[in-house]
Design an enzyme around this catalytic site. Structure first.
Site, PDB file in Angstrom:
ATOM      1  N   HIS A   1      -0.442  -2.632  -6.390  1.00 21.46           N
ATOM      2  CA  HIS A   1       0.697  -2.187  -5.605  1.00 21.46           C
ATOM      3  C   HIS A   1       1.886  -3.140  -5.729  1.00 21.46           C
ATOM      4  CE1 HIS A   1       2.456   0.319  -2.466  1.00 21.46           C
ATOM      5  NE2 HIS A   1       2.855  -0.771  -1.850  1.00 21.46           N
TER       6      HIS A   1
ATOM      7  N   HIS B   1       3.984   6.078   0.212  1.00 18.92           N
ATOM      8  CA  HIS B   1       3.112   5.599   1.289  1.00 18.92           C
ATOM      9  C   HIS B   1       1.923   6.541   1.382  1.00 18.92           C
ATOM     10  CE1 HIS B   1       3.577   2.652   4.849  1.00 18.92           C
ATOM     11  NE2 HIS B   1       3.610   2.002   3.709  1.00 18.92           N
TER      12      HIS B   1
ATOM     13  N   ARG C   1      14.784   0.180   4.725  1.00 20.43           N
ATOM     14  CA  ARG C   1      15.048  -1.263   4.641  1.00 20.43           C
ATOM     15  C   ARG C   1      15.386  -1.676   3.219  1.00 20.43           C
ATOM     16  NH1 ARG C   1      10.701  -1.332   7.877  1.00 20.43           N
ATOM     17  NH2 ARG C   1       9.312  -2.226   6.324  1.00 20.43           N
ATOM     18  N   ASP C   2      14.711  -1.060   2.231  1.00 21.60           N
ATOM     19  CA  ASP C   2      15.037  -1.372   0.841  1.00 21.60           C
ATOM     20  C   ASP C   2      16.511  -1.130   0.557  1.00 21.60           C
ATOM     21  OD1 ASP C   2      12.570  -2.249  -0.055  1.00 21.60           O
ATOM     22  OD2 ASP C   2      11.887  -0.265  -0.642  1.00 21.60           O
TER      23      ASP C   2
ATOM     24  N   ASP D   1      13.561  -7.531   2.100  1.00 22.19           N
ATOM     25  CA  ASP D   1      12.748  -6.787   3.063  1.00 22.19           C
ATOM     26  C   ASP D   1      11.313  -7.294   3.037  1.00 22.19           C
ATOM     27  OD1 ASP D   1      11.353  -4.687   4.430  1.00 22.19           O
ATOM     28  OD2 ASP D   1      11.136  -3.651   2.508  1.00 22.19           O
TER      29      ASP D   1
ATOM     30  N   GLY E   1      12.373   2.391  -8.595  1.00 23.52           N
ATOM     31  CA  GLY E   1      11.187   3.232  -8.575  1.00 23.52           C
ATOM     32  C   GLY E   1       9.970   2.541  -8.011  1.00 23.52           C
TER      33      GLY E   1
END
Length: 722
Positions: A47, A93, A114-115, A266, A528
């Site tokens: 991840h 998610h 937030r990104d 973040d 991405g």
């Protein structure tokens, strides 16, 4: 507290292969502490490290004159003129949403927002792309209800319009739904904030909400397949608070105006660990953290828990020390935590202190940019067998074929979903959900931005290269159909276990197709996310490389946003339909998934899209042709206008073929004549295929009342899924 002994079981529970753990021992020349094991696990999992995918991601086109910042930051940044930029990204998610649908989806929205505002942009739009199992599966209704409620609950409370997306259902997602969240924001092109730390001895500051135990180990959980122990993973799902996030947004944007921010990141996956490591690594610096200073909302938290917590609504910043007082005052005003928790170091070191003890002392660069990278074995997806439609397919009554589509939750009207989202907040939404692309006005200007999300997973499974191309091409068409010039894309690569050569082959093929299309259509990938291991008990999802795309509409004069009018002609731009392989008609009416994906001619895509945009003034309404071909596109335009439609043909391949590079236009007689002339000059294929008017939907000699069909179209989704 005594830390656990490092055992083989503990190492395996943290997701390490034997070879990876041996590499940890080689780097440290000693056994790691428990906290160090957790840090390595967080940074080296799929991840966070993209260890199976980054070789192939590097092949994607990421540059262009419009690109201000490509992949590698929190979000991509693209120039839209007049000193302004659009900042956007899509992220998954999936695993959290399957375990805990409301919070999983809600925190997915919070994380992507937030990104965007970490880069200095105010969010102006959100979308989502959702994939669920069969409607009759025992978990599907609960997942749909929870995910949709979570997206709406967070986005609505935060105050960002949700203006588009997609929802699909297929048995392959029974054990692993997909929740892909997109956000876009506006910023001044010369005021973008980046995450690379700079300066030695600079204060590292913790901002936002307090740290709790929610989400500990979330990134590692998201890098593993599911099995019967899924319910045990519930504590790894984060808990969100949109009202705190709204305050964090306002505080960050206010803080950025003070000049106090050197860099900002973040706290998303792997929380404090990932944010600190990425800031230090990008700046070529080390970081020291003193966890005693970290604001906590739970007692007796360990260093391991604090470093791996994925509590939401948090940021990490490198601060200009001369402006500490001003910065702290901003966060106190917004009732948010502001704490100096460390400093930057000259040496390559990640030093973690807690309770006057060294809990971790690691070479920082080994955690991020020099994390493991794999060249996974892969096998090319075999070419599908040739498909010839059976008599049953080509002889189906055309209206029955249409009913099979509009009566399916895959193609029925999705207002049950989007009506739970606030699409009008901020008062700049020009085109709300329900059509190919959402449109938002750039506040205070004539400009508009169009947003869309697309992929057809059954195409990708049959032919990953063509399926990857088609996802980009359909996004290009959706933007062109509203008059927007496509600018750039973001991708969300959702696949199964990359350790299986056939799954890795799907990924490689899709990347090749996406890259080819992005280059040909001048839509570089600027951001991405990769989500792998989307499997349950060894059963993978359909390969789902979601494409989010952004386009620019210079003024209201170039927007295509009308509806069909009584007496309008229907013009088909592109070739007549013929390709029924992998079509929606086969899937919904016959339960078949046969043949190859439709081929994508990128030259034709570019030429036909340019023709639509160049002739926007002659068009009342336009839509691209994709799932369901001419029949479904004509019905959707008819339903939106409340006017009947008559198509000249009753031929099934012409009606339901999913050939690419095609648009359907509604226009008056004079406009039709002008479009015919313009198409001839541009070398574009165009033909009249029908008329709007009356109260029935007619395909050749088959017909039905529009009211009857619209009732089915508007009730089928809720009847089967809600």
């Amino acid at each position: 507290m005594q830390e656990p002994e490092i055992t083989e079981d503990l190492i395996a529970a943290h997701g390490f292969t034997p070879n990876e753990y041996q590499e940890v021992l080689r780097i440290l020349n000693r056994e790691p502490t428990f906290t160090e094991l957790g840090i390595f696990s967080a940074m080296w999992n799929e991840h966070c490290s993209y260890k199976s995918s980054k070789k192939w991601l590097r092949t994607l086109p990421t540059e262009g004159p419009q690109v201000i910042c490509g992949p590698g930051e929190n979000a991509g940044v693209v120039d839209i003129g007049d000193g302004q930029a659009v900042v956007f990204k899509m992220e998954s998610h999936n695993h959290p949403s399957y375990i805990e649908p409301y919070q999983g989806a809600a925190t997915g929205v919070g994380g992507i927002l937030r990104d965007v505002f970490t880069m200095g942009a105010r969010p102006i739009a959100a979308m989502n792309a959702l994939s669920f199992g069969e409607p009759e599966h025992p978990k599907t209704k609960r997942l749909v209800a929870g995910v949709v409620e979570g997206i709406g609950g967070y986005g609505n409370a935060f105050g960002v319009p949700t203006i588009g997306g997609e929802v699909r259902f297929h048995a392959a997602y029974n054990g692993n739904c997909l929740v892909n969240a997109f956000a876009a924001g506006l910023a001044d092109a010369d005021k973008i904030f980046y995450s690379a730390a700079s300066g030695v001895g600079m204060p590292v500051v913790y901002l936002g909400a307090k740290t709790g135990r929610d989400g500990v180990g979330g990134a590692t959980m998201a890098s593993a397949e599911f099995d019967e122990t899924i319910e045990e993973k519930r504590p790894t799902v984060q808990v969100g608070d949109p009202f705190t996030e709204k305050r964090l947004l306002e505080a960050c944007l206010e803080l950025m105006k003070t000049g106090a921010v050197i860099s900002i990141q973040d706290m998303g996956a792997a929380g404090l660990t990932c944010s600190a490591v990425e800031m230090g690594d990008k700046g070529g610096l080390g970081v020291q953290l003193n966890l005693d200073a970290v604001p906590q909302r739970e007692s007796a938290m360990t260093a391991y828990e604090m470093m791996l917590s994925e509590s939401q609504e948090r940021m990490l910043m490198v601060l200009n020390p001369d402006l500490e007082a001003e910065a702290k005052a901003v966060f106190e005003k917004w009732d948010l935590d502001f704490a100096i928790v460390g400093e930057t170091l000259a040496e390559d070191r990640f030093l973690i202190l807690h309770g006057n003890e060294v809990k971790a002392d690691l070479p920082l660069s080994k955690l991020s940019s020099t994390a493991p990278e794999y060249d996974r074995p892969w096998t090319e997806t075999a070419a599908p067998a040739a498909y010839a439609p059976s008599d049953a397919v080509v002889q189906i009554d055309p209206i029955d074929g249409l009913k099979s589509l509009i009566g399916s939750p895959n193609y029925a009207r999705k207002h049950w979903v989007w009506e739970q989202y606030d699409s009008q907040v901020m008062a700049d939404t020009v085109q709300a959900p329900g059509l190919g692309a959402g449109v938002v006005r750039v506040h205070g200007t004539e400009k508009m931005l169009a947003f869309t999300s697309d992929v057809t997973p059954r195409y990708v499974r049959a032919n990953p290269v063509e399926g990857g191309k088609q996802a980009v091409a359909e996004a290009y068409r959706n933007l062109s159909a509203v008059g927007a010039k496509p600018l750039a894309t973001t991708d969300n690569m959702n696949f199964g276990n990359p350790e299986k050569p056939e799954i890795m082959g799907q990924f490689v093929g899709a990347i090749q197709g996406i890259g080819e299309a992005c280059k040909a259509l001048d839509m570089p990938i600027v951001s991405g996310n990769v989500s792998l291991y989307n499997e349950t008990d060894g059963q993978p999802i359909l390969p789902t490389p979601t494409i989010g795309a952004v386009g620019l509409i210079p003024s209201n004069d170039t927007l295509i946003s009308g509806t069909a009018e009584d007496g309008d002609f229907l013009l088909l731009v592109g070739e007549a339909g013929s390709h029924l392989g992998q079509s929606a008609l086969l899937a919904e009416a016959f339960g078949q998934s046969e043949g190859d994906a439709p081929p994508v001619n990128l030259e034709a895509e570019r030429k036909n899209g340019t023709f639509i945009r160049d002739n926007n003034a002659l068009i009342h309404a336009a839509t691209d042709l994709s799932d369901g071909g001419l029949a479904l596109a004509a019905f959707e335009v008819s339903d939106a206008a409340g006017i009947g439609v008559s198509l000249d043909t009753g031929d099934i391949p012409e009606l339901f073929g999913e050939d690419q590079a095609r648009y359907l236009i509604a226009c008056g007689f004079d406009q039709a004549e002008g479009l015919m002339i313009a198409a001839g000059q541009a070398g574009v294929t165009i033909a009249q295929v029908g008329r709007f008017g009356g109260e029935t939907v007619s395909f050749g000699t088959a017909s039905a009342a529009l009211t009857e069909l619209s009732e089915l179209y508007r009730t089928a989704f809720a009847a089967q899924v809600a």
